[in-house]
Scaffold this active site. Structure first.
Site, mmCIF file in Angstrom:
data_model
loop_
_atom_site.group_PDB
_atom_site.id
_atom_site.type_symbol
_atom_site.label_atom_id
_atom_site.label_comp_id
_atom_site.label_asym_id
_atom_site.label_seq_id
_atom_site.Cartn_x
_atom_site.Cartn_y
_atom_site.Cartn_z
ATOM 1 N N ASP A 64 1.140 -1.086 0.351
ATOM 2 C CA ASP A 64 -0.332 0.009 0.002
ATOM 3 C C ASP A 64 0.744 0.756 0.305
ATOM 4 O O ASP A 64 2.162 0.865 0.798
ATOM 5 C CB ASP A 64 -0.670 0.419 1.544
ATOM 6 C CG ASP A 64 -2.459 0.734 1.382
ATOM 7 O OD1 ASP A 64 -1.891 1.291 0.139
ATOM 8 O OD2 ASP A 64 -2.809 1.358 2.272
ATOM 9 N N GLY A 65 0.624 2.403 -0.614
ATOM 10 C CA GLY A 65 0.785 3.586 -0.722
ATOM 11 C C GLY A 65 1.429 4.449 -2.165
ATOM 12 O O GLY A 65 2.259 5.100 -2.073
ATOM 13 N N HIS A 69 2.510 3.017 -8.980
ATOM 14 C CA HIS A 69 2.605 1.898 -9.590
ATOM 15 C C HIS A 69 3.659 0.924 -9.838
ATOM 16 O O HIS A 69 4.562 -0.003 -9.476
ATOM 17 C CB HIS A 69 1.356 0.941 -10.249
ATOM 18 C CG HIS A 69 -0.313 0.860 -9.580
ATOM 19 N ND1 HIS A 69 0.186 1.032 -8.018
ATOM 20 C CD2 HIS A 69 -1.201 1.636 -10.096
ATOM 21 C CE1 HIS A 69 -1.143 2.419 -7.861
ATOM 22 N NE2 HIS A 69 -1.755 1.762 -8.853
ATOM 23 N N LEU A 79 12.023 -19.793 -2.638
ATOM 24 C CA LEU A 79 11.769 -19.080 -2.739
ATOM 25 C C LEU A 79 10.478 -18.924 -2.922
ATOM 26 O O LEU A 79 10.338 -19.005 -4.265
ATOM 27 C CB LEU A 79 11.751 -18.030 -2.281
ATOM 28 C CG LEU A 79 10.563 -16.944 -2.046
ATOM 29 C CD1 LEU A 79 11.196 -15.500 -0.627
ATOM 30 C CD2 LEU A 79 10.003 -16.022 -2.832
ATOM 31 N N GLU A 86 1.176 -12.414 13.387
ATOM 32 C CA GLU A 86 1.602 -11.636 13.647
ATOM 33 C C GLU A 86 1.119 -9.520 12.768
ATOM 34 O O GLU A 86 1.550 -10.068 11.673
ATOM 35 C CB GLU A 86 3.205 -11.415 14.244
ATOM 36 C CG GLU A 86 3.393 -12.459 15.761
ATOM 37 C CD GLU A 86 2.649 -11.853 16.449
ATOM 38 O OE1 GLU A 86 2.169 -11.095 16.827
ATOM 39 O OE2 GLU A 86 2.143 -12.979 17.606
HETATM 40 C C1 FPP Z 1 -1.417 0.021 -3.350
HETATM 41 O O1 FPP Z 1 -1.262 1.718 -3.461
HETATM 42 C C2 FPP Z 1 -1.680 -0.652 -4.074
HETATM 43 C C3 FPP Z 1 -2.417 -1.575 -5.569
HETATM 44 C C4 FPP Z 1 -3.621 -1.516 -5.945
HETATM 45 C C5 FPP Z 1 -1.585 -1.898 -6.882
HETATM 46 C C6 FPP Z 1 -0.017 -2.820 -5.946
HETATM 47 C C7 FPP Z 1 1.049 -3.603 -7.113
HETATM 48 C C8 FPP Z 1 1.902 -3.191 -7.580
HETATM 49 C C9 FPP Z 1 2.469 -2.594 -6.593
HETATM 50 C C10 FPP Z 1 2.609 -2.931 -8.856
HETATM 51 C C11 FPP Z 1 3.089 -4.566 -8.749
HETATM 52 C C12 FPP Z 1 2.479 -5.650 -8.477
HETATM 53 C C13 FPP Z 1 2.562 -7.023 -8.682
HETATM 54 C C14 FPP Z 1 2.443 -8.112 -8.623
HETATM 55 C C15 FPP Z 1 2.952 -6.790 -10.472
HETATM 56 P P1 FPP Z 1 -2.694 1.856 -3.594
HETATM 57 O O2 FPP Z 1 -2.821 2.609 -4.998
HETATM 58 O O3 FPP Z 1 -3.923 2.070 -2.816
HETATM 59 O O4 FPP Z 1 -1.805 3.641 -2.803
HETATM 60 P P2 FPP Z 1 -2.430 4.567 -1.982
HETATM 61 O O5 FPP Z 1 -3.105 3.899 -0.752
HETATM 62 O O6 FPP Z 1 -1.359 5.399 -1.518
HETATM 63 O O7 FPP Z 1 -3.810 5.146 -3.232
#
Ligand code: FPP
Length: 218
Positions: free
Chosen positions: A2-3, A19, A113, A185
Site C-alpha cells: 500500500d502507498g 505502481h 522461495l 503477527e
Molecule cells: C496499493 O497502493 C497498490 C495497488 C492497488 C497495486 C499494487 C500493485 C503493484 C505494487 C504493482 C506491482 C505488482 C505486481 C505483482 C506486478 P494504492 O494505490 O492503494 O496507494 P494509496 O493508498 O497511496 O493510494
C-alpha cells in the site's frame, strides 16, 4: 503493497508511476526475502475492490502485471523463485491469464522461495467461494471441519502467514487473507510501498522475533 498512489502524488507524478515503482520494490523485497531465508512470501497486488478504480489506473496495473510476468518474474525464477497467483481468474484479461498460467507451470519445480501474488483477490469472496464449493459437493454440516474449508480456499498450499506487514501507515487488513491470518503477527510500517525494501523487511522481522506466539494457549 500500500502507498503507491500517495508516493506518486507526493512527487506530482501519475498514479501509474507509483505502481511502476511499486513493482521495483516488489523485486527488491523478494530478493531480500531470499537473502533472509524466507520460505514463502505473499503479496496483495490487486483486490476485488480495485476494479472500482479509474479505468486508466486498472489498465496500468494490468499492463504492469503483464510486464512483470514477462521481465521481472523470469529473472526471479533464475534465483529459484516459484510464483503462484491466487484469487479470481475469471475476470483477468484472457492473454494475461495465459501468461500467469505459463509462469506458474514454468516455475513449478523451483523451491528457493515461494512467491504468492494475490490478484483479483478478496478474503470474503474467497470464503464465500469455498462455502459454495462445499455446498455443491454436498458435504454434510455435521461433517464439516476447519480443514474442509481450508482445503477449498483459492490456494490450499499457501501456508498461514507468521507475519503480515502492512505498509503506508494504515492499520487494517483490508480483506487480505482473513482466514489464514487468524494467528498472524501484524506489523504496521509507515513506509510507502515504493520505498520498501531490505531494511524495512529486516525491521519487521526483528519486531516479529520479539513477539511471543501462543496460538491461544498459555
Ligand atoms: C496499493 O497502493 C497498490 C495497488 C492497488 C497495486 C499494487 C500493485 C503493484 C505494487 C504493482 C506491482 C505488482 C505486481 C505483482 C506486478 P494504492 O494505490 O492503494 O496507494 P494509496 O493508498 O497511496 O493510494
Amino acid at each position: 503493497m500500500d502507498g503507491n498512489g500517495r508516493w506518486a502524488t507526493a512527487r506530482g507524478l501519475p498514479v501509474a508511476e507509483g505502481h511502476r515503482e511499486g513493482a521495483r520494490a516488489l523485486r527488491r523485497t523478494v530478493e531480500a526475502a531470499i537473502e533472509f531465508g524466507i520460505d514463502s512470501l505473499a503479496v496483495y497486488a490487486f483486490s476485488t475492490e480495485n476494479w472500482a478504480r479509474p479505468d486508466d489506473e486498472v489498465e496500468s496495473i494490468m499492463e504492469l502485471m503483464d510486464r512483470t510476468i514477462e521481465r521481472e518474474l523470469p529473472d526471479l525464477a533464475k534465483q529459484g523463485v516459484r510464483t503462484r497467483f491466487f484469487g479470481r481468474r475469471d475476470r483477468v484479461p484472457d492473454e494475461l491469464r495465459g501468461k500467469i498460467e505459463r509462469l506458474e507451470t514454468e516455475t513449478a519445480h523451483l523451491d528457493r522461495l515461494n512467491l504468492w501474488i494475490a490478484f483479483d483477490y478478496g478474503g470474503r469472496a474467497e470464503l464465500v467461494e469455498a462455502v459454495r464449493t462445499i455446498l455443491d459437493e454436498g458435504v454434510r454440516p455435521q461433517d464439516m471441519s476447519e480443514a474442509d474449508l481450508a482445503a477449498r480456499l483459492y490456494a490450499p498450499d499457501l501456508p498461514d502467514p507468521d507475519l503480515v506487514i502492512r505498509t503506508s501507515g494504515e492499520q487494517r487488513l483490508s480483506n487480505f487473507l482473513l482466514w489464514q491470518s487468524a494467528y498472524s503477527e501484524l506489523v504496521f510500517d509507515d513506509t510507502l510501498w515504493p520505498d520498501f525494501g531490505e531494511e524495512q523487511l529486516r525491521v519487521a522481522l526483528d519486531e516479529y522475533t520479539r513477539r511471543g506466539r501462543r496460538f491461544g494457549a498459555r
